[in-house]
Design a protein around this motif. Structure first.
Motif, short mmCIF file in Angstrom:
data_model
loop_
_atom_site.label_atom_id
_atom_site.label_comp_id
_atom_site.label_asym_id
_atom_site.label_seq_id
_atom_site.Cartn_x
_atom_site.Cartn_y
_atom_site.Cartn_z
N ASP A 87 -7.99 -11.78 -4.67
CA ASP A 87 -6.86 -10.23 -4.08
C ASP A 87 -7.43 -8.91 -4.89
O ASP A 87 -7.77 -8.02 -4.56
N GLU A 106 -0.68 -17.84 2.63
CA GLU A 106 -1.54 -18.73 2.95
C GLU A 106 -1.56 -20.87 2.21
O GLU A 106 -0.58 -20.15 1.14
N SER A 148 6.16 -4.36 2.58
CA SER A 148 6.03 -5.93 1.74
C SER A 148 5.34 -5.04 0.54
O SER A 148 4.86 -4.33 -0.23
#
Ligand SMILES: O=c1[nH]c(=O)n([C@H]2C[C@H](O)[C@@H](COP(=O)(O)O)O2)cc1CO
Length: 145
Positions: A61, A47, A79
């Motif tokens: 988050d 982002e 990831s």
């Protein structure tokens, strides 16, 4: 129902088209807090960097994880962020579904597959064409309980 979807961003965006199918399906069951993971416009950079960007992303988050009822993760593309989110979700005793495609030729980390010890944390192998039907089965089963 608040749903937290986890998918790779800085770990690589190769599976974006599958994330888009998953998020679309999840939106039938509740509010997907992390819809941005399915955006074409979100690149491997993550982002938009603002001052304190990564800290703001992390803190937001973790708070979204805290208010989630279910966490669904597509774990085929490795990831670090997704692995971290899953570890935090386990500590929070959250209901987690991990989706993995063996056809990728990859072997899922033991720290994810090996965490699947009870019905709260499930790992499901699937092929791309089955993704919606697996999600239907999963949400039917949790809505019954
Ligand atoms: O910009 C971001 N926004 C964001 O929400 N995340 C979260 C959500 C994803 O499930 C996960 C992806 O982690 P990674 O970028 O290490 O692949 O981290 C991660 C990034 C970038 O690391």
């Amino acid at each position: 129902m608040n749903i937290y979807f986890c998918g790779s961003i800085r770990g690589g965006r190769q599976d974006l088209h599958i994330y888009q199918r998953i998020v679309k399906k999840l939106q039938q069951y509740g509010k997907v807090l992390t819809e941005h993971i399915s955006y074409d416009s979100l690149s491997e950079k993550g982002e938009d960097a603002v001052l304190d960007g990564d800290k703001a992303i992390h803190d937001r988050d973790v708070e979204w994880l805290r208010i989630s009822d279910v966490i669904v993760a597509e774990v085929t593309q490795p990831s670090l962020g997704v692995g971290y989110e899953l570890g935090r979700a386990v500590e929070m005793n959250k209901r987690v579904l991990c989706l993995f495609r063996p056809s990728s030729g990859k072997v899922l980390s033991a720290m994810i597959r090996g965490a699947s010890t009870n019905s709260l944390f499930q790992v499901q192998d699937y092929t791309e064409d089955e993704v919606e039907s697996f999600l239907e089965k999963y949400f039917d089963s949790i809505n019954k309980n």
